[in-house]
Design an enzyme around this catalytic site. Structure first.
Site, PDB file in Angstrom:
ATOM      1  N   ARG A   1      -9.241   1.091   8.954  1.00 44.81           N
ATOM      2  CA  ARG A   1      -8.802  -0.259   9.316  1.00 44.81           C
ATOM      3  C   ARG A   1      -9.873  -0.986  10.119  1.00 44.81           C
ATOM      4  O   ARG A   1      -9.682  -2.152  10.455  1.00 44.81           O
ATOM      5  CB  ARG A   1      -7.557  -0.148  10.181  1.00 44.81           C
TER       6      ARG A   1
ATOM      7  N   ARG B   1       0.128  -8.556  13.770  1.00 43.85           N
ATOM      8  CA  ARG B   1      -0.486  -7.572  12.857  1.00 43.85           C
ATOM      9  C   ARG B   1      -1.372  -8.268  11.826  1.00 43.85           C
ATOM     10  O   ARG B   1      -2.432  -7.761  11.462  1.00 43.85           O
ATOM     11  CB  ARG B   1       0.599  -6.728  12.174  1.00 43.85           C
TER      12      ARG B   1
ATOM     13  N   LYS C   1       0.835  -1.215   0.000  1.00 51.54           N
ATOM     14  CA  LYS C   1       0.000   0.000   0.000  1.00 51.54           C
ATOM     15  C   LYS C   1       0.864   1.257   0.000  1.00 51.54           C
ATOM     16  O   LYS C   1       0.614   2.187  -0.761  1.00 51.54           O
ATOM     17  CB  LYS C   1      -0.922   0.047   1.230  1.00 51.54           C
TER      18      LYS C   1
ATOM     19  N   ARG D   1      11.718  -1.846  10.452  1.00 51.90           N
ATOM     20  CA  ARG D   1      10.705  -1.193  11.277  1.00 51.90           C
ATOM     21  C   ARG D   1      10.535  -1.985  12.565  1.00 51.90           C
ATOM     22  O   ARG D   1      10.571  -3.211  12.543  1.00 51.90           O
ATOM     23  CB  ARG D   1       9.373  -1.168  10.518  1.00 51.90           C
TER      24      ARG D   1
END
Ligand code: AMP
Length: 219
Positions: free
Chosen positions: A90, A168, A15, A157
């Site tokens: 989300r 996640r 994305k 990250r």
């Protein structure tokens, strides 16, 4: 006609990469709630201080907080010709709030970038981003590579380590995937195959946006 685009998809679907490419190409702002939160964490704002631990364990930041951030952002003048949302909405509550914010504006175009789970885990655990500006590194970059945009150093990250990646993806399936059903019946919804090379995904997104945009214009 303005383009109000949501790029949807699981973490690692591409994305961010596709939103930046499209933003540069169309001259529209790419709005990434993840980037905005990371910036808030980095600068130590009250929102950042509260979001840090939540992000580190791979959970979602509270709907009210994130909706407020997006509401403020969509009030800015630079979204007059449209925007590209990456990482928002989300949850169904966020999508409903966004629908409210869109009253009186052009319809949302929603593109879902689909990628199989094994590929997502592989991508996320090897992903590198620029320490300074957050840009995703090109495929094949190493910790010794430098950022193409600002020359900064590369790092992993904090939430891309194996344990948090699995969390996640779980959170995505529980809270975000139901959004695909929320949007699927809209004439401006499209899905693209995100497992292809980034250039091909970009072409498919451009075609999807064009097709969905012309439907939206006729509504
Ligand atoms: P991202 O860069 O989009 O993967 O986002 C990184 C992290 O920021 C997520 O794992 C969440 O903790 C938080 N976050 C980003 N966008 C949202 C959102 N729309 N709602 C709740 N939390 C978010």
């Amino acid at each position: 006609m303005p383009l109000n685009l949501i790029l949807m998809g699981p973490p690692g679907a591409g994305k961010g990469t596709q939103a930046s490419r499209l933003a540069a190409c169309l001259g529209l702002p790419a709005i990434s709630t993840g980037d905005m939160l990371r910036e808030a964490v980095r600068t130590g704002t009250p929102v950042g201080l509260r979001a840090k631990a939540i992000m580190e364990r791979g959970d979602l930041v509270n709907d009210e907080v994130i909706i407020e951030i997006v509401r403020d952002r969509l009030d800015k003048n630079d979204v007059a010709a449209g925007f590209i949302l990456d990482g928002f909405p989300r949850t169904v509550a966020q999508a409903r709030a966004l629908d409210q914010l869109m009253i009186g504006r052009d319809p949302l175009v929603v593109v879902d970038i689909a990628v199989p789970e094994e590929e997502l885990v592989r991508r996320l655990s090897s992903r590198l981003v620029c320490e300074a500006c957050g840009l995703n590194a090109e495929a094949g970059a190493s910790l010794e590579s430098r950022c193409q945009r600002c020359g900064g150093h590369m790092k992993q990250r904090a939430d891309d380590n194996d344990h948090v990646v699995l969390e996640r993806l779980k959170v995505y399936h529980q809270s975000t995937q139901p959004l695909v059903d929320y949007y699927r019946s809209r004439p401006t919804f499209r899905a693209v195959d995100g497992a292809q090379a980034p250039d091909q995904v970009a072409l498919d997104i451009a075609a999807a946006v064009e097709a969905a945009g012309s439907v939206g214009a006729n509504r």
